[in-house]
Design a protein around this motif. Sequence first.
Motif, short mmCIF file in Angstrom:
data_model
loop_
_atom_site.label_atom_id
_atom_site.label_comp_id
_atom_site.label_asym_id
_atom_site.label_seq_id
_atom_site.Cartn_x
_atom_site.Cartn_y
_atom_site.Cartn_z
N SER A 98 0.82 -1.21 0.00
CA SER A 98 0.00 0.00 0.00
C SER A 98 0.86 1.26 0.00
CB SER A 98 -0.92 0.01 1.22
OG SER A 98 -1.84 -1.06 1.17
N SER A 99 0.48 2.19 -0.87
CA SER A 99 1.14 3.50 -0.94
C SER A 99 0.30 4.53 -0.19
CB SER A 99 1.29 3.93 -2.40
OG SER A 99 -0.01 4.14 -2.96
N LEU A 100 0.78 5.76 -0.13
CA LEU A 100 -0.01 6.82 0.49
C LEU A 100 -1.32 7.02 -0.26
CD1 LEU A 100 -0.37 9.10 2.56
CD2 LEU A 100 0.87 10.60 0.98
N ASP A 101 -1.29 6.96 -1.58
CA ASP A 101 -2.52 7.11 -2.37
C ASP A 101 -3.54 6.04 -1.98
OD1 ASP A 101 -1.56 9.30 -3.72
OD2 ASP A 101 -0.85 8.16 -5.45
N ASP A 102 -3.07 4.81 -1.78
CA ASP A 102 -3.98 3.74 -1.36
C ASP A 102 -4.58 4.06 0.00
OD1 ASP A 102 -3.37 2.19 -3.65
OD2 ASP A 102 -1.60 1.37 -2.67
N LEU A 103 -3.75 4.51 0.91
CA LEU A 103 -4.24 4.81 2.26
C LEU A 103 -5.21 5.98 2.25
CD1 LEU A 103 -4.21 4.27 5.26
CD2 LEU A 103 -2.15 5.68 5.46
N ILE A 104 -4.94 6.98 1.42
CA ILE A 104 -5.85 8.13 1.32
C ILE A 104 -7.25 7.66 0.93
CG2 ILE A 104 -6.41 10.17 -0.07
CD1 ILE A 104 -3.42 10.81 -0.09
N MET A 105 -7.34 6.77 -0.04
CA MET A 105 -8.65 6.27 -0.47
C MET A 105 -9.35 5.53 0.66
SD MET A 105 -8.25 5.07 -4.46
CE MET A 105 -6.87 3.94 -4.18
N ILE A 106 -8.60 4.76 1.43
CA ILE A 106 -9.19 4.02 2.55
C ILE A 106 -9.67 4.97 3.64
CG2 ILE A 106 -8.64 2.42 4.44
CD1 ILE A 106 -6.68 1.06 2.43
N ILE A 107 -8.85 5.98 3.96
CA ILE A 107 -9.23 6.95 4.99
C ILE A 107 -10.46 7.73 4.55
CG2 ILE A 107 -8.53 9.01 6.25
CD1 ILE A 107 -7.07 6.54 7.21
N GLU A 108 -10.48 8.19 3.30
CA GLU A 108 -11.63 8.95 2.80
C GLU A 108 -12.90 8.12 2.87
OE1 GLU A 108 -9.62 12.15 -0.30
OE2 GLU A 108 -10.33 10.22 -1.07
N LYS A 109 -12.82 6.85 2.54
CA LYS A 109 -14.00 5.99 2.61
C LYS A 109 -14.51 5.90 4.04
CE LYS A 109 -15.73 1.43 1.30
NZ LYS A 109 -15.42 0.14 0.63
N ASN A 110 -13.58 5.79 4.99
CA ASN A 110 -13.98 5.68 6.39
C ASN A 110 -14.44 7.01 6.97
OD1 ASN A 110 -13.39 2.87 7.84
ND2 ASN A 110 -11.93 3.12 6.17
N LEU A 111 -14.13 8.10 6.28
CA LEU A 111 -14.62 9.41 6.69
C LEU A 111 -15.83 9.82 5.85
CD1 LEU A 111 -11.28 11.37 7.27
CD2 LEU A 111 -12.78 10.35 8.99
N LYS A 112 -16.51 8.82 5.32
CA LYS A 112 -17.75 9.02 4.55
C LYS A 112 -17.53 9.88 3.32
CE LYS A 112 -20.52 8.34 8.70
NZ LYS A 112 -21.52 8.90 9.64
N GLY A 113 -16.39 9.69 2.68
CA GLY A 113 -16.14 10.35 1.41
C GLY A 113 -15.56 11.74 1.50
N MET A 114 -15.32 12.24 2.71
CA MET A 114 -14.74 13.58 2.83
C MET A 114 -13.31 13.58 2.31
SD MET A 114 -16.14 15.08 6.47
CE MET A 114 -15.82 13.60 7.45
N PRO A 115 -12.97 14.50 1.40
CA PRO A 115 -11.61 14.53 0.83
C PRO A 115 -10.59 14.96 1.86
CG PRO A 115 -12.86 16.44 0.10
CD PRO A 115 -13.83 15.56 0.84
N ILE A 116 -9.38 14.43 1.73
CA ILE A 116 -8.30 14.80 2.65
C ILE A 116 -7.04 15.15 1.85
CG2 ILE A 116 -9.20 13.36 4.51
CD1 ILE A 116 -6.95 11.34 3.87
N LEU A 117 -6.21 16.00 2.45
CA LEU A 117 -4.90 16.36 1.92
C LEU A 117 -4.94 17.04 0.55
CD1 LEU A 117 -2.97 13.08 2.85
CD2 LEU A 117 -3.35 15.10 4.27
#
Length: 211
Positions: A98-117
């Motif tokens: 997993s790269s940072l891009d992969d983790l960003i997608m996972i975090i955004e999904k768990n934050l109900k789609g709110m964009p981050i970074l």
Amino acid sequence: MFIKKLSSETSGKFITHWQIAEDGMWENAKHIPVSPNPVEIKDLMDWVLNAPSDLALEAFFSDKHENFFFYGLRIKAMPKKEQQLFLISVLNRVSKESSLDDLIMIIEKNLKGMPILKSSPDLMELGAEGFWKSYGSYVVWTKEQKSKAEIKDIECDAPQLLKPFERSMIMEFAWHHPIPMWIGCPISKKKGQLYEFSLDRYNKLLNFVSL
């Protein structure tokens, strides 16, 4: 998109481990392997249940040359049960590839789609990796400021950050929304057993943000 500006620091690096800390005490952080097994997950959930609510999670990324950076977020605002569910969901979806891009997608999904970074950070802060509180840190820029800290400012207010130390000095790019989060990039060069402050690295990272 700000995260693209950091691609020179984050690309080609993959997650190596996690750490979680209470009340910002990274000196006593609990280390978590990538893809923890069920027993490790259960132990972590028991620990979370009894820990203070002010919990933060960091993911460390590295390349084959051991160049690294880390991404962190604070989950203090979540109730205990949500903290547990959030951690289980994120930890179970990340692998060593997993790269940072992969983790960003996972975090955004768990934050109900709110964009981050995506937007520019709210502040930049300098500190020692793993010793943020005990060694002392220094805010070098905020959105409200008209200027960025020069070396003479750090020499006056936090001179220890310019001295050789057992851990690398880190420039953190931090955001307040949708929840507190940050990306930490090293600005030191290793010399012998210590890490020495690099003015070139400091200026390079400082210039990622425009006034």
